[in-house]
Design an enzyme around this catalytic site. Structure first.
Site, PDB file in Angstrom:
ATOM      1  N   SER A  10      36.872  51.528  35.251  1.00  0.00           N
ATOM      2  CA  SER A  10      37.253  50.211  34.733  1.00  0.00           C
ATOM      3  C   SER A  10      37.644  50.333  33.261  1.00  0.00           C
ATOM      4  CB  SER A  10      36.083  49.242  34.870  1.00  0.00           C
ATOM      5  OG  SER A  10      36.290  48.136  34.010  1.00  0.00           O
ATOM      6  N   HIS A  35      40.669  50.509  37.771  1.00  0.00           N
ATOM      7  CA  HIS A  35      40.158  49.149  37.979  1.00  0.00           C
ATOM      8  C   HIS A  35      40.456  48.334  36.721  1.00  0.00           C
ATOM      9  CE1 HIS A  35      37.314  46.195  39.746  1.00  0.00           C
ATOM     10  NE2 HIS A  35      36.901  45.994  38.500  1.00  0.00           N
ATOM     11  N   ASP A  37      40.194  44.729  34.905  1.00  0.00           N
ATOM     12  CA  ASP A  37      39.461  43.458  34.904  1.00  0.00           C
ATOM     13  C   ASP A  37      40.205  42.404  34.097  1.00  0.00           C
ATOM     14  OD1 ASP A  37      36.846  44.079  36.250  1.00  0.00           O
ATOM     15  OD2 ASP A  37      36.828  45.640  34.705  1.00  0.00           O
ATOM     16  N   MET A  39      40.026  38.598  32.788  1.00  0.00           N
ATOM     17  CA  MET A  39      39.065  37.502  32.578  1.00  0.00           C
ATOM     18  C   MET A  39      39.730  36.387  31.792  1.00  0.00           C
ATOM     19  SD  MET A  39      35.817  39.721  31.353  1.00  0.00           S
ATOM     20  CE  MET A  39      35.137  41.058  32.325  1.00  0.00           C
ATOM     21  N   HIS A  68      41.180  43.278  39.312  1.00  0.00           N
ATOM     22  CA  HIS A  68      40.032  42.399  39.604  1.00  0.00           C
ATOM     23  C   HIS A  68      40.189  41.113  38.808  1.00  0.00           C
ATOM     24  CE1 HIS A  68      35.339  41.903  39.200  1.00  0.00           C
ATOM     25  NE2 HIS A  68      35.880  40.964  39.939  1.00  0.00           N
ATOM     26  N   MET A  70      39.071  37.792  37.502  1.00  0.00           N
ATOM     27  CA  MET A  70      37.936  36.898  37.263  1.00  0.00           C
ATOM     28  C   MET A  70      38.508  35.666  36.569  1.00  0.00           C
ATOM     29  SD  MET A  70      35.162  39.761  36.179  1.00  0.00           S
ATOM     30  CE  MET A  70      36.437  40.977  35.886  1.00  0.00           C
ATOM     31  N   MET A 139      29.809  42.304  43.780  1.00  0.00           N
ATOM     32  CA  MET A 139      29.431  42.484  42.370  1.00  0.00           C
ATOM     33  C   MET A 139      27.965  42.868  42.285  1.00  0.00           C
ATOM     34  SD  MET A 139      32.098  42.059  40.440  1.00  0.00           S
ATOM     35  CE  MET A 139      31.198  42.262  38.906  1.00  0.00           C
ATOM     36  N   ASP A 177      30.648  46.978  41.800  1.00  0.00           N
ATOM     37  CA  ASP A 177      31.130  46.882  40.419  1.00  0.00           C
ATOM     38  C   ASP A 177      30.033  46.337  39.526  1.00  0.00           C
ATOM     39  OD1 ASP A 177      32.605  46.494  38.107  1.00  0.00           O
ATOM     40  OD2 ASP A 177      33.929  44.960  38.951  1.00  0.00           O
TER      41      ASP A 177
HETATM   42  C1  DX5 Z   1      32.317  43.203  34.875  1.00  0.00           C
HETATM   43  C2  DX5 Z   1      33.549  43.931  35.349  1.00  0.00           C
HETATM   44  C3  DX5 Z   1      33.344  45.378  35.517  1.00  0.00           C
HETATM   45  C4  DX5 Z   1      32.911  46.130  34.270  1.00  0.00           C
HETATM   46  C5  DX5 Z   1      31.901  47.136  34.735  1.00  0.00           C
HETATM   47  O1  DX5 Z   1      32.448  41.850  35.051  1.00  0.00           O
HETATM   48  O2  DX5 Z   1      33.995  43.410  36.582  1.00  0.00           O
HETATM   49  O3  DX5 Z   1      34.447  46.011  36.145  1.00  0.00           O
HETATM   50  O4  DX5 Z   1      33.928  46.787  33.585  1.00  0.00           O
HETATM   51  O5  DX5 Z   1      31.332  47.751  33.639  1.00  0.00           O
HETATM   52  P1  DX5 Z   1      30.078  48.718  33.734  1.00  0.00           P
HETATM   53  O6  DX5 Z   1      30.426  49.845  34.651  1.00  0.00           O
HETATM   54  O7  DX5 Z   1      29.901  49.164  32.313  1.00  0.00           O
HETATM   55  O8  DX5 Z   1      28.922  47.895  34.234  1.00  0.00           O
HETATM   56 ZN    ZN Z   2      35.539  44.587  37.685  1.00  0.00          ZN
END
Ligand code: DX5
Ligand code: ZN
Length: 220
Positions: A10, A35, A37, A39, A68, A70, A139, A177
């Site tokens: 990620s 991956h 993310d 947000m 991903h 969010m 998650m 994740d």
């Molecule tokens: C959190 C994200 C993850 C995040 C995971 O909301 O969806 O993908 O980057 O980070 P680690 O592996 O550090 O928990």
């Molecule tokens: Zn993620």
């Protein structure tokens, strides 16, 4: 029984000053997935990055982009993320009034579909959609931040999901994740996950060494 094990780094935990270099490191270390993310500051408290970043890294790498989302009402942006270079679009069951329409929209743009649930959403809520998707993301932390600790109770949900999929005669990727490290990844694999997201455990210190440690623990 499970499909191939895959590590999906990620980039939320990458160093954005040298994002290209960090991505090249995971690619050279043999990771097939990235991956990404996204947000929006509504569905989760943070704002991360979006289309312009995805578009510019898409030009430089052939890695499989697992995006991903969010964000609230993800259907508003499916077309844009498809255009920017996503290979798979993962949206949250909790983020839309019409998951089926969102799935259809992602398919219409020729992309793979992932459906994600937060730690306090029941696996049974996924049931009406499982036959329509390519991957489920369970998650293992409250979404929104990198570097949190794994919630072990979420791995029970992975087991529950695998049992449900089997009962329904479905075989697909199950992703986890949040909070996964080289020294606890075996717990996720044993529970039935095969696509492993890791951010902070990959992008700190020696990236290639971190990937090697994961791959060793994952029999990759
Ligand atoms: C959190 C994200 C993850 C995040 C995971 O909301 O969806 O993908 O980057 O980070 P680690 O592996 O550090 O928990
Ligand atoms: Zn993620």
């Amino acid at each position: 029984m499970n499909s191939m094990n895959i590590l999906a780094p990620s980039i939320l935990s990458a160093d954005f000053w040298k994002l290209g270099e960090d991505i090249a490191s995971v690619e050279e270390a043999g990771c097939p997935y990235l991956h990404i993310d996204v947000m929006d500051g509504n569905f989760v408290p943070c704002i991360s990055y979006g289309m312009p970043v995805i578009e510019s890294i898409r030009k430089k790498t052939d890695l499989f982009f697992d995006v991903h989302l969010m964000i609230d009402q993800p259907e508003r942006y499916v077309e844009e993320f498809a255009r920017c270079g996503a290979d798979l679009i993962d949206f949250h069951l909790e983020s839309t009034k019409d998951p089926e329409r969102t799935i259809r929209l992602i398919r219409k743009h020729g992309k793979k579909v992932g459906i994600a649930i937060k730690p306090y959403t029941a696996v049974s809520a996924l049931k009406p959609y499982l036959h329509l998707v390519d991957m489920v993301l369970i998650m293992t932390v409250i979404p929104g931040f990198g570097g949190q600790s794994l919630m072990p109770e979420c791995l029970e949900k992975v087991k529950e999901l695998r049992a449900l999929l089997q009962e329904m005669g479905l075989e697909m990727d199950v992703q986890v994740d949040g909070g996964i490290k080289a020294d606890n990844v075996h717990l996720a694999l044993e529970a039935g996950a095969n696509v492993i997201v890791a951010g902070s455990a990959v992008f700190k210190n020696d990236i290639k060494k971190n990937v090697q440690d994961f791959h060793k623990a994952m029999n990759v």
